[in-house]
Design a protein around this motif. Structure first.
Motif, PDB file in Angstrom:
ATOM      1  N   GLY D  47      97.015  94.335  44.719  1.00  0.00           N
ATOM      2  CA  GLY D  47      97.898  95.419  45.115  1.00  0.00           C
ATOM      3  C   GLY D  47      98.050  96.515  44.077  1.00  0.00           C
ATOM      4  N   VAL D  48      97.294  96.436  42.984  1.00  0.00           N
ATOM      5  CA  VAL D  48      97.349  97.484  41.970  1.00  0.00           C
ATOM      6  C   VAL D  48      96.415  98.628  42.386  1.00  0.00           C
ATOM      7  N   ALA D  49      96.839  99.859  42.179  1.00  0.00           N
ATOM      8  CA  ALA D  49      95.972 101.008  42.450  1.00  0.00           C
ATOM      9  C   ALA D  49      94.796 100.941  41.483  1.00  0.00           C
ATOM     10  N   ALA D  50      93.592 100.788  42.001  1.00  0.00           N
ATOM     11  CA  ALA D  50      92.427 100.592  41.150  1.00  0.00           C
ATOM     12  C   ALA D  50      91.335 101.548  41.561  1.00  0.00           C
ATOM     13  N   GLU D  51      90.694 102.129  40.590  1.00  0.00           N
ATOM     14  CA  GLU D  51      89.618 103.070  40.864  1.00  0.00           C
ATOM     15  C   GLU D  51      88.398 102.670  40.044  1.00  0.00           C
ATOM     16  N   PHE D  52      87.237 102.891  40.628  1.00  0.00           N
ATOM     17  CA  PHE D  52      86.000 102.594  39.924  1.00  0.00           C
ATOM     18  C   PHE D  52      85.183 103.877  39.860  1.00  0.00           C
ATOM     19  N   ILE D  53      84.653 104.135  38.684  1.00  0.00           N
ATOM     20  CA  ILE D  53      83.828 105.326  38.508  1.00  0.00           C
ATOM     21  C   ILE D  53      82.438 104.890  38.080  1.00  0.00           C
ATOM     22  N   THR D  54      81.440 105.425  38.772  1.00  0.00           N
ATOM     23  CA  THR D  54      80.061 105.102  38.452  1.00  0.00           C
ATOM     24  C   THR D  54      79.176 106.229  38.944  1.00  0.00           C
ATOM     25  N   ARG D  55      77.879 106.036  38.822  1.00  0.00           N
ATOM     26  CA  ARG D  55      76.901 107.011  39.336  1.00  0.00           C
ATOM     27  C   ARG D  55      75.948 106.258  40.246  1.00  0.00           C
ATOM     28  N   LEU D  56      75.732 106.784  41.428  1.00  0.00           N
ATOM     29  CA  LEU D  56      74.930 106.115  42.455  1.00  0.00           C
ATOM     30  C   LEU D  56      73.774 107.003  42.888  1.00  0.00           C
ATOM     31  N   PRO D  57      72.666 106.386  43.319  1.00  0.00           N
ATOM     32  CA  PRO D  57      71.577 107.196  43.856  1.00  0.00           C
ATOM     33  C   PRO D  57      71.948 107.700  45.251  1.00  0.00           C
ATOM     34  N   LEU D  72      86.653  97.234  49.968  1.00  0.00           N
ATOM     35  CA  LEU D  72      87.458  96.386  49.096  1.00  0.00           C
ATOM     36  C   LEU D  72      88.700  97.088  48.585  1.00  0.00           C
ATOM     37  N   GLY D  73      88.931  98.314  49.051  1.00  0.00           N
ATOM     38  CA  GLY D  73      90.168  98.994  48.691  1.00  0.00           C
ATOM     39  C   GLY D  73      90.153  99.590  47.294  1.00  0.00           C
ATOM     40  N   VAL D  74      88.960  99.813  46.752  1.00  0.00           N
ATOM     41  CA  VAL D  74      88.848 100.418  45.432  1.00  0.00           C
ATOM     42  C   VAL D  74      88.603 101.916  45.611  1.00  0.00           C
ATOM     43  N   ASP D  75      89.439 102.697  44.978  1.00  0.00           N
ATOM     44  CA  ASP D  75      89.313 104.152  45.052  1.00  0.00           C
ATOM     45  C   ASP D  75      87.959 104.557  44.459  1.00  0.00           C
ATOM     46  N   CYS D  76      87.218 105.404  45.163  1.00  0.00           N
ATOM     47  CA  CYS D  76      85.900 105.775  44.649  1.00  0.00           C
ATOM     48  C   CYS D  76      85.684 107.277  44.728  1.00  0.00           C
ATOM     49  N   HIS D  77      86.770 108.038  44.699  1.00  0.00           N
ATOM     50  CA  HIS D  77      86.582 109.477  44.940  1.00  0.00           C
ATOM     51  C   HIS D  77      85.961 110.213  43.752  1.00  0.00           C
ATOM     52  N   ASN D  78      85.895 109.566  42.601  1.00  0.00           N
ATOM     53  CA  ASN D  78      85.222 110.209  41.465  1.00  0.00           C
ATOM     54  C   ASN D  78      83.795 109.715  41.233  1.00  0.00           C
ATOM     55  N   VAL D  79      83.315 108.874  42.147  1.00  0.00           N
ATOM     56  CA  VAL D  79      81.930 108.423  42.014  1.00  0.00           C
ATOM     57  C   VAL D  79      80.998 109.624  42.175  1.00  0.00           C
ATOM     58  N   VAL D  80      79.981 109.698  41.339  1.00  0.00           N
ATOM     59  CA  VAL D  80      79.031 110.809  41.454  1.00  0.00           C
ATOM     60  C   VAL D  80      77.675 110.302  41.936  1.00  0.00           C
ATOM     61  N   PHE D  81      76.975 111.158  42.616  1.00  0.00           N
ATOM     62  CA  PHE D  81      75.644 110.811  43.102  1.00  0.00           C
ATOM     63  C   PHE D  81      74.588 111.496  42.246  1.00  0.00           C
ATOM     64  N   GLY D  82      73.537 110.774  41.953  1.00  0.00           N
ATOM     65  CA  GLY D  82      72.448 111.326  41.155  1.00  0.00           C
ATOM     66  C   GLY D  82      71.553 110.210  40.671  1.00  0.00           C
ATOM     67  N   GLY D  83      70.447 110.574  40.077  1.00  0.00           N
ATOM     68  CA  GLY D  83      69.524 109.552  39.582  1.00  0.00           C
ATOM     69  C   GLY D  83      68.657 109.011  40.700  1.00  0.00           C
ATOM     70  N   GLU D  84      67.841 108.035  40.360  1.00  0.00           N
ATOM     71  CA  GLU D  84      66.767 107.636  41.256  1.00  0.00           C
ATOM     72  C   GLU D  84      66.949 106.298  41.951  1.00  0.00           C
ATOM     73  N   ARG D  85      67.696 105.416  41.351  1.00  0.00           N
ATOM     74  CA  ARG D  85      67.743 104.072  41.960  1.00  0.00           C
ATOM     75  C   ARG D  85      69.036 103.339  41.653  1.00  0.00           C
ATOM     76  N   LEU D  86      69.368 102.418  42.570  1.00  0.00           N
ATOM     77  CA  LEU D  86      70.510 101.541  42.359  1.00  0.00           C
ATOM     78  C   LEU D  86      70.043 100.373  41.503  1.00  0.00           C
ATOM     79  N   GLY D  87      70.809 100.012  40.503  1.00  0.00           N
ATOM     80  CA  GLY D  87      70.492  98.822  39.717  1.00  0.00           C
ATOM     81  C   GLY D  87      70.555  97.577  40.587  1.00  0.00           C
TER      82      GLY D  87
END
Lengths: 340, 340, 340, 340, 340, 340
Positions: D47-57, D72-87
């Protein structure tokens, strides 16, 4: 009240999934099936009292086959236990231009090693009105052929209607006899025979013919020869099957009662989910039709064709189709609309 | 910026696999769906701000439904928890001439027991530009119908565009009311209605008609009667669906704006992976089309038809198709070539 | 005795099941594939001695790929281990009007980072009569292109027949070179080229053409230009593929030997189980045909077309079809009848 | 209101089923995971407000990862898109004395190629009260280490609490730097560090130590050295993990706040469904505990240990455990009784 | 010959696979179960004539439940069709310290809406020697309680032995009555009761007790009070269950016949495949034991405990264990050696 | 360079999943196995040149078995095709106190009907240094026993080391001979025998003994009698297996070389993933150990025990364990820690 008894082998069917080839399979779907059993399932499904008689090994595979019979509402109280193994068949389901493949592994099964005297037929057939067998049982072994002939003779003596699906399987008949050595004698007692005309001629040891089913007028002459060879025969039926591909079939049917040829419209069946057992679905529909509307042979034939068509949409050997669904098809509704 | 709110029920969908019949199933695929939710998913998928409002039970099935909404990018912050159970439906997917079957098990669900006053609509619809409901909600129960009507009236007062999919389900409407007792009042406020003409007449309590969609000139007269009955109506749309079989559909569409009939070409859809939700895909495509190109109604209609066609290739209730894929179809490329 | 060596990359293929979209997948079927490897599998399957040469990472994914080669009867004793990762591709199988999607994840794979000098080609190609490569390897990286060119030159010096599938992949060619910078030099040594005429012109840096395959008489002029550009070329072949939809293809083929155009009848392929690798199945059938009946080019072409058609019925990249099954098709039997 | 932001990589996890070895697998279960993301999931779950920041293809694998975050209810509005592949990582789950194996395939992923300046941290961390990073990100690449350090410095300037899981992975750190080249600088700003004492010494470039966790009195001296090296550190925590086998773990924990050593009882965990992510479950539980009961450090530690234990019963990387289930364990109920 | 009739509800059980949580499940395994039905299955499995009576909806889910009964050899000829829905339960199978969860979805099921007069008990119980019911049926609804009481009274009048499993389920009993309002009257007629002593006291409205089963001498006094309250009672039995975790149970049993306390050794059960239905397996074993060796109560009790232990190794609700397997355990062989 | 040839039968193994009983199975996992083949797989896995010789039916099941051999790196160039069917076995995997069950279906298999003269042993065993057979082959049929004896004699004449696993299977030996009629003659040539002392006495027709393996000093006398009976014997080995339950085994081993008893520590193995083939894993480890460290018999024995233990963690018949994993166990690391 009608009661139909069918006699034959039930096999464990091990089929690859998702059209995989045998060499790709790392698992097999396990169901059951067998020509005569499939007919009993169809009938039970239509509400007819249906019994299946066979011989099973006394192990967990045999017991599981028995549970399957019970589940499907097929009476199995005359099934006997004995022998060493349950017959198997491996199935690779084809698609499009690639054919399905069957590997039979049923030699020396409990049913193939059945002998005359195993079943007390006079007791078993009490209250039975219809007895059904197919050309598969005499193809298994001499003793299975003998056991089947024993049943046929008792059924005949008891005045029971006898139907036969010729069911020629070239991969069987390995015990030194050919159909023409065995079948003519057995078919003496059949009242209804389902099969291609050329197959019937072949099994009865008659000269090869090449019937033209599209020429209806040419058929009575050919069928009449069967009536001569099989003195109790009153109805000969042929399933018409045009294989466009493994995924597209066209199904019709012809019935001849010694007087008239009845013809059912050819239906397109595409895509095909599983065509194994569709001939048995025809046979089951035919018996049901003849029991329900004996005087309306056209309807009986149409019912058989519709049952056969719908079977192609069901995975597994059985025709788990309701009378209502067949009636909808007979009434011309092919739409497959969601019922909701 | 447009924001679309849809209101209705989300169901847990339990479907048999590989075209198995219910009696063959030993497992069910578990997904979710529901007419109005499916529309919201389509819109979210096209990048439109979409929100779904419903009532869920406060258990792990309700929570899982909520997770599904979030996953699909549908705003769910106005969803309320309450009631005893999540509505379910069991689906047996047909093939060829065998129809799919639906067993609804949604009586007394959390949504069916919603009552007016549960949602603060004035708050919930702030910043909303479009409100969508369907004929399923009033079919659930009197209180659900009332709750829906409450929303409609608030939306209308707030000047929000209202669209309705008539969605007649004969297996619902079990609480003592018929559509004609409930729907006419509710449809007063609809600006866009999607449905067959005869269904609309039936739901509005009008005389039965038998429209001939192939005769375009005959349609304005029929649609005009709907415009008379529904004073806010500006667009009436009908999905044309010709079912060749459960595996082969032909899809077209007609849009009438009170002045002109627009007609989209009929497309062949074969094979069908899953036709459930294809009507909702049409609705979602229509709303998107009307939002994007309000003056180009032909394009909006074409977009809806293409979305509906492509939905049939997707398993599950949702239309997980991109705008690019629809555009490719609209441009005439049906080749299904691998992109690599 | 013929021995065919193919050189290229084998990828781990991760495909969604039951036509699911990537976003719906919670599991992936794991198989292997790669244009040149698929050709080797076809040949091994037809009983031809076939070897595949590649570079694999020294981890359990690389070892599993090696086990796959062995399982399929492809000689792999010249495979080298090195580099960091196995190339992957993710596949979403389409249906009807929805196209399949491929996500390549093969950058910096062990094969993409191969360099000239890694393989002792003079040793590896001993006893080899045919060497096959495709346009995929030079598309991976400069060093892979160089390594491939090294092999080609050795093969040519050793008098080995060289075949090439042009295999243009727009999602590759990312390392700064275009096909026309690399391919003309490499194709100098090809005796057989498989590809569309326009692709060949594009890869050879020639002016764009728009061939009309239905006008057979127009083709020699176009093919002749290729023969001029590629002095060793004696056979140019084109697969004709008409995509009705992702589930329905129409396949034919054209072969030109510098003198005459051979044309194989177009066959309907429906439904499509898996079309990936069908071009490689064509190539494998073509090599087999040219090896078996070098003077009967019509038969070689027909064999290639039939192999390609049947491949569409097999899940996975490989053409696990027997010569007998192809012969049945060549003899005109498309019925897909169950063999039992 | 607390808001926790975690920063790191989310990977597609491809795991074999039923303890199969890689070479036996013909399918992979596809889920997602990553140390810092797993922590965010735990917190969202509590129930804690949680956000994850990463970079996705910007492809369907990247989009699917985003859908997972939303689900899963994790805030992802700062995730950025770029790069070539998902790990990616491939997982073979061991059993008993056979260890699990991980094959990382994450080189050159979108996150590994992130660079400083990609995220506007001052904007992203607005309203954030806690920032969490782990030793995995600086292990990926120089630019990822730099991007992480950028975030740390901004977080520090904004007065945000900073926690770090040391998470040493020997299969990473391949870009030419060792932990001691990078980590000391970054750990300057950490307020809470989770890790073994010897790992901390190693990463900070200190002399090797061999702590005896059973000797509680010996620990403050060792931890105090960390406090000296990391001037902002106020809490050092160590998960105690005794591996009896891959299927049987014993889990405890130690927390030191510069004044006192807190010790949580060691719990038996058997059988183990999935131990991947159990360290992240500890971290998530610890953050939650410190947020909820900052003055009751014993309880915070106990909560972390219980969360870690329960994680081992969940398939996949995430700790999908409720606060109620953890409380039940804390209250001493290990019975696992069916709730019905 | 003995014949046992059990009366209650059969539910469709939808369980997650591989210990997945509800929110992770994208499919459910579909089996059937229900306390009283499970008892009938045990007995049929031991070769006792067993019948189950219930009420099913007239749809394909109801028909499938009927097929399941037949498959398992349970007589179902008195099952009646009616009502609207089949009761369901969702099961999430725990592991280790994580408990299993059940979500009941059985309100308003066909069985919950059964009313007295639905079954002609005098006819149905002809030739019956033993009638079994449990505390679940009166927990469903007033009308189900009434229908059950009707059956009990008829059974009593017919001189049939009556056994009861108290089966307290806190998530049921929602219709306004508590056990003490309903059960005392119904238990008047029970000859054998299975249940914890404190549960029995609670259901009979007696003062709370806290029995110490390890103190055998203390038990007669407690049991004697039950004998006073239930005048027909001759045997009270309690399953001892010590839950070490969801994966490790310790099972024993106590039987009191008004004169003597019998005690069965506690057995370790680990790992647990599925503990649902293990109480019913105890009940089935107890009835079988009391029927086979009525004078050897120790053996009857030991049989019940062994049956209960072995049930934990079987997936699903039923105890598909043979008498031979139980005898092997009773003879002290716990080795689980492969039989081959 | 060593080369080991093993001779025996490879079976298609059809096993239920998730501990299901046969009657619950609706699919079977399909793998392969067989005592002597499993030994060859172990050796190939350790890098030893290993060949397997058998007889397979010329159908797709036989071909698939051949592909499996190739995949696993076992030389199969002397495998012959003939006979009618591939041997099968059905496996139900137990759990806890429920034992696994095997149903053999291998009568009249291609291997059971092999006859002497089928293999040219002098040619086949060229370059072979070790020949391994087991007591299963002479248990199949007289002709298989004869064919095996033929191989033994040739191997002996060629000076090849001969090892034998006694492998007594009570469900075989159905052709009229008992072990003591056949085995004494065949064991004359064995240099290494693996088996329980009492089994060896039984197979050699000696008086029944009851060895006490915990009394090491008592064993030489017992083993010495075997050395007297088998003049070529130089090493007798016994696997110690204490079955706590189907899920928990304790494994040790004893080796006697005529001079000294070597004893390997007993190891706990829990949980058990699959114990079928664990004896073959012991045998494979023993041969490897004796080949690698012939003078260090303790190490050879320890290697065999560790290999056997680790096999229990692998699904299927084969021991897919690396030397490195065994070495880790030998070095005392049982932790099962994730390698990452």
């Amino acid at each position: 009240m009608n009661k139909v008894v069918t006699f034959g082998e039930i096999l464990l069917r091990l089929s690859t999934e998702r059209h995989l080839r045998f060499s790709q399979a790392d698992s097999y779907k396990a169901t059951y099936g067998g020509g005569e059993f499939n007919v009993a399932v169809s009938l039970a499904n239509y509400g007819v009292a249906a019994e299946f008689i066979t011989r099973l090994p006394n192990n967990e595979l045999g017991n599981s086959a028995l549970k399957e019979m019970r589940k499907l509402g097929v009476d199995c109280h005359n099934v006997v236990f004995g022998g060493e193994r349950l017959g198997l068949y491996f199935l690779e389901t084809g698609s499009g231009t690639r054919a399905s493949n069957v590997i039979y592994d049923r030699a020396d099964s409990s049913m193939a090693t059945i002998t005359p005297g195993t079943i007390d037929w006079r007791e078993a057939l009490k209250e039975t009105t219809w007895f059904h067998w197919s050309g598969i049982t005499p193809a298994l072994s001499q003793s299975a052929a003998d056991a089947c002939f024993e049943a046929i003779k008792v059924a005949h003596e008891m005045g029971i209607t006898i139907s036969t699906d010729l069911n020629y399987r070239s991969k069987l008949w390995n015990y030194g006899k050919e159909p023409k050595d065995v079948m003519p004698e057995m078919l003496q007692y059949s009242n209804i025979i389902l099969g291609d005309i050329d197959t019937a001629y072949f099994m009865l040891g008659m000269d090869k013919v090449n019937p033209d089913y599209s020429n209806e007028a040419s058929l009575p002459t050919l069928y009449d020869e069967l009536f001569k060879k099989c003195p109790k025969l009153n109805t000969a039926v042929t399933t018409l099957r045009y294989s466009i591909s493994a995924s597209h079939q066209r199904i019709g049917g012809i019935l001849y009662d010694g007087e008239k040829v009845y013809n059912a419209d050819v239906q397109d069946v595409t895509p095909v989910v599983d065509r194994v057992g569709s001939g048995d679905a025809f046979m089951g529909g035919l018996i049901y039709g003849l029991l329900q509307t004996p005087v309306n042979k056209q309807r009986a034939l149409n019912f058989a064709v519709a049952a056969c068509c719908l079977k192609h949409t069901i995975a597994g050997d059985y025709n788990l189709i309701t009378i209502e669904e067949i009636e909808k098809l007979l009434a011309g509704d092919f739409s497959g609309k969601v019922s909701r």
